[in-house]
Design a protein around this motif. Structure first.
Motif, mmCIF file in Angstrom:
data_model
loop_
_atom_site.group_PDB
_atom_site.id
_atom_site.type_symbol
_atom_site.label_atom_id
_atom_site.label_comp_id
_atom_site.label_asym_id
_atom_site.label_seq_id
_atom_site.Cartn_x
_atom_site.Cartn_y
_atom_site.Cartn_z
ATOM 1 N N LEU A 170 0.988 -1.285 -0.141
ATOM 2 C CA LEU A 170 0.038 0.055 -0.216
ATOM 3 C C LEU A 170 0.732 1.289 0.226
ATOM 4 O O LEU A 170 0.641 2.237 -0.700
ATOM 5 C CB LEU A 170 -0.941 -0.130 1.174
ATOM 6 C CG LEU A 170 -2.250 -0.833 1.034
ATOM 7 C CD1 LEU A 170 -3.281 -0.730 2.296
ATOM 8 C CD2 LEU A 170 -3.085 -0.017 -0.006
ATOM 9 N N GLU A 171 1.913 1.520 0.697
ATOM 10 C CA GLU A 171 2.809 2.379 0.793
ATOM 11 C C GLU A 171 3.412 2.620 -0.720
ATOM 12 O O GLU A 171 3.453 3.835 -1.012
ATOM 13 C CB GLU A 171 3.779 2.137 1.625
ATOM 14 C CG GLU A 171 3.432 2.235 3.388
ATOM 15 C CD GLU A 171 2.836 0.956 3.570
ATOM 16 O OE1 GLU A 171 2.888 -0.127 3.184
ATOM 17 O OE2 GLU A 171 2.292 0.890 4.763
ATOM 18 N N GLN A 173 2.207 1.684 -3.400
ATOM 19 C CA GLN A 173 1.143 2.237 -4.545
ATOM 20 C C GLN A 173 0.987 3.732 -4.161
ATOM 21 O O GLN A 173 0.818 4.326 -5.306
ATOM 22 C CB GLN A 173 -0.069 1.429 -4.260
ATOM 23 C CG GLN A 173 0.143 -0.080 -4.733
ATOM 24 C CD GLN A 173 -1.258 -1.043 -4.598
ATOM 25 O OE1 GLN A 173 -2.009 -0.394 -5.235
ATOM 26 N NE2 GLN A 173 -1.190 -1.895 -4.012
ATOM 27 N N LYS A 174 1.037 3.973 -3.055
ATOM 28 C CA LYS A 174 0.585 5.505 -2.638
ATOM 29 C C LYS A 174 1.903 6.470 -3.168
ATOM 30 O O LYS A 174 1.530 7.455 -3.834
ATOM 31 C CB LYS A 174 0.580 5.588 -1.133
ATOM 32 C CG LYS A 174 -0.661 5.280 -0.621
ATOM 33 C CD LYS A 174 -1.000 5.284 0.790
ATOM 34 C CE LYS A 174 -2.032 4.651 1.566
ATOM 35 N NZ LYS A 174 -2.086 4.901 3.137
ATOM 36 N N ARG A 175 2.789 6.094 -3.078
ATOM 37 C CA ARG A 175 4.191 6.582 -3.656
ATOM 38 C C ARG A 175 4.274 6.922 -4.964
ATOM 39 O O ARG A 175 4.237 7.759 -5.760
ATOM 40 C CB ARG A 175 5.592 6.136 -2.986
ATOM 41 C CG ARG A 175 5.764 6.356 -1.594
ATOM 42 C CD ARG A 175 7.253 6.066 -1.408
ATOM 43 N NE ARG A 175 7.460 4.684 -1.057
ATOM 44 C CZ ARG A 175 7.471 4.051 0.155
ATOM 45 N NH1 ARG A 175 7.072 4.773 1.170
ATOM 46 N NH2 ARG A 175 7.573 2.797 0.272
ATOM 47 N N ARG A 177 1.428 6.138 -7.122
ATOM 48 C CA ARG A 177 0.442 6.998 -7.721
ATOM 49 C C ARG A 177 0.839 8.636 -7.610
ATOM 50 O O ARG A 177 0.396 9.225 -8.389
ATOM 51 C CB ARG A 177 -0.849 6.617 -6.931
ATOM 52 C CG ARG A 177 -2.122 7.541 -7.434
ATOM 53 C CD ARG A 177 -2.545 7.365 -8.808
ATOM 54 N NE ARG A 177 -3.468 8.370 -9.168
ATOM 55 C CZ ARG A 177 -5.051 7.962 -9.112
ATOM 56 N NH1 ARG A 177 -5.341 6.985 -8.576
ATOM 57 N NH2 ARG A 177 -5.644 8.992 -9.247
ATOM 58 N N GLY A 178 1.347 8.943 -6.296
ATOM 59 C CA GLY A 178 1.643 10.428 -5.830
ATOM 60 C C GLY A 178 2.457 11.110 -7.071
ATOM 61 O O GLY A 178 2.347 12.158 -7.228
ATOM 62 N N ARG A 206 -10.912 2.261 -2.107
ATOM 63 C CA ARG A 206 -9.943 2.251 -1.173
ATOM 64 C C ARG A 206 -8.477 2.005 -1.449
ATOM 65 O O ARG A 206 -7.581 2.552 -0.735
ATOM 66 C CB ARG A 206 -10.248 1.561 -0.010
ATOM 67 C CG ARG A 206 -11.611 1.593 0.533
ATOM 68 C CD ARG A 206 -12.032 0.402 1.718
ATOM 69 N NE ARG A 206 -11.977 -1.038 0.947
ATOM 70 C CZ ARG A 206 -12.322 -1.975 1.509
ATOM 71 N NH1 ARG A 206 -12.449 -2.047 2.693
ATOM 72 N NH2 ARG A 206 -12.515 -3.326 0.656
ATOM 73 N N PRO A 208 -5.077 2.922 -3.656
ATOM 74 C CA PRO A 208 -4.244 4.304 -4.323
ATOM 75 C C PRO A 208 -4.661 4.400 -5.945
ATOM 76 O O PRO A 208 -4.560 5.558 -6.273
ATOM 77 C CB PRO A 208 -2.951 4.032 -3.900
ATOM 78 C CG PRO A 208 -2.833 2.888 -2.647
ATOM 79 C CD PRO A 208 -4.167 2.182 -2.856
#
Length: 373
Positions: A170-171, A173-175, A177-178, A206, A208
């Motif tokens: 999850l971390e 994917q967030k990075r 995508r960001g 829910r 990213p």
């Protein structure tokens, strides 16, 4: 005999079948900077379609970078592969690659290897670690290179669902995508072989990557397009096959591209100058045998309830699996057990659920279960 049907690998040239509308649309996406996500079961030809489009894009405007991350096990495995592919595929000469490394990755000493033709075949490996560069710096490299070369870059990532298997998924994917969502000169085509994981990554609110790009569900090639393709291949080999027999080949494997080509090849090998229905029967049995080891591996370790559920699907059961009659008939345990069985089999990519409809994902697995039950 020349191999007339190619399966198990990406197909190109005369072995590529139809996909005219999909090719046209994806080419437009590439040339107009649209992020795209391709989702479909295995053996539908996603990789072949992407490679087809790569061969057709306007290279005066677009540079395409392709990488397969199936063997990536960690976040930095992914970054190394992404950066290496971007460096290697956006420059035609080793001097250009090394200059890009010097300008954008100043804290590295790259390793350069050459193929048989040192002037054209080279590869740069990096071995980047978190001590040297942050994820954000590495993810921004395609954008920096696109600005330098004055062209739009399309990054195509095969087996993208592998990111979902990282320990810190999850971390990551967030990075990713960001950084990607802010890039102006790079777009992404993301696809892979695990439909369930990709669907969750891109269609779950829910997650990213929800609404990251234009989602395309690749459908089977229709029989009407397979008929002239297969007939021509048999004619080239001085063999005759009827449209009805080709339709049977397609129906048997539910038009899944790789299986259509594999079964057609079996039929060609087993036939004389004229295909018979008996030969198709034999070819189907050969197809099941050729995949039986895979199916044994896939079903090894399944519980008795899970096997019984698959067998119920195989014989055409479509009723309410929580009804007392079906639970008892197929020995499926309690009503509450059904949701657990389905969830587990979906994660294993053995079944698919669309609305209330539940089906076995692999048509040849279905034939194998029918034969073995």
């Amino acid at each position: 005999m020349k191999k007339s049907f190619i399966y198990g690998v990406a197909v190109e040239g005369e072995n590529f079948t139809d996909r005219v509308s999909e090719t046209k649309r994806l080419k437009q996406d590439f040339e107009n900077g649209q992020n795209v996500v391709l989702i479909s079961p295995r053996r539908m030809g996603k990789t072949s379609l992407v490679r087809r489009v790569i061969s057709q894009v306007d290279t005066n405007k677009v540079v395409v970078v392709y990488l397969d991350i199936y063997d990536c096990r960690t976040e930095y495995d992914f970054y190394n592969k992404l950066v290496s592919a971007t460096l290697n595929q956006t420059a035609s000469k080793v001097e250009q690659v090394l200059r890009n490394v010097k300008d954008f990755l100043t804290r590295l000493a790259p390793r350069v290897s050459f193929g048989f033709d040192p002037a054209n075949e080279m590869s740069v490996s990096l071995g980047i670690t978190p001590k040297e560069y942050s994820p954000e710096e590495l993810l921004q490299l395609p954008e920096s290179l696109a600005t330098r070369i004055g062209k739009h870059i399309v990054v195509c990532i095969d087996e993208f669902q592998q990111i979902g298997a990282f320990g810190n998924s999850l971390e990551v994917q967030k990075r990713v995508r960001g950084v990607w969502q802010l890039q102006q000169n790079v777009s992404y085509c993301l696809f892979g072989s695990k439909k369930h994981m990709l669907t969750d990554m891109f269609q779950n609110k829910r997650m990213p990557f929800y609404q990251f790009g234009d989602i395309r569900h690749l459908q089977p090639i229709p029989t009407s397009d397979w008929i002239p393709f297969i007939r021509h291949k048999f004619e080239e080999n001085s063999q005759t096959i009827t449209d009805k027999q080709i339709t049977r080949i397609c129906d048997t494997v539910e038009n899944q591209s790789s299986y259509v080509q594999q079964l057609a090849w079996n039929v060609m090998l087993d036939s004389g100058t004229k295909v018979s229905d008996a030969t198709i029967d034999e070819a189907v049995n050969d197809l099941i045998d050729q995949n039986s080891i895979l199916f044994l591996q896939q079903t090894d370790g399944l519980s008795a309830y899970q096997i019984n559920f698959l067998k119920a699907l195989v014989v055409g059961e479509t009723g309410d699996f929580t009804s007392s009659a079906i639970l008892q008939k197929y020995n499926l345990g309690s009503k509450s057990n059904i949701s657990r069985i389905q969830e587990s089999l979906i994660k294993k990519e053995l079944i698919e659920k669309t609305g209330r409809a539940v089906t076995i994902a692999d048509p040849v697995l279905k034939l194998w279960l029918l034969r073995e039950k």
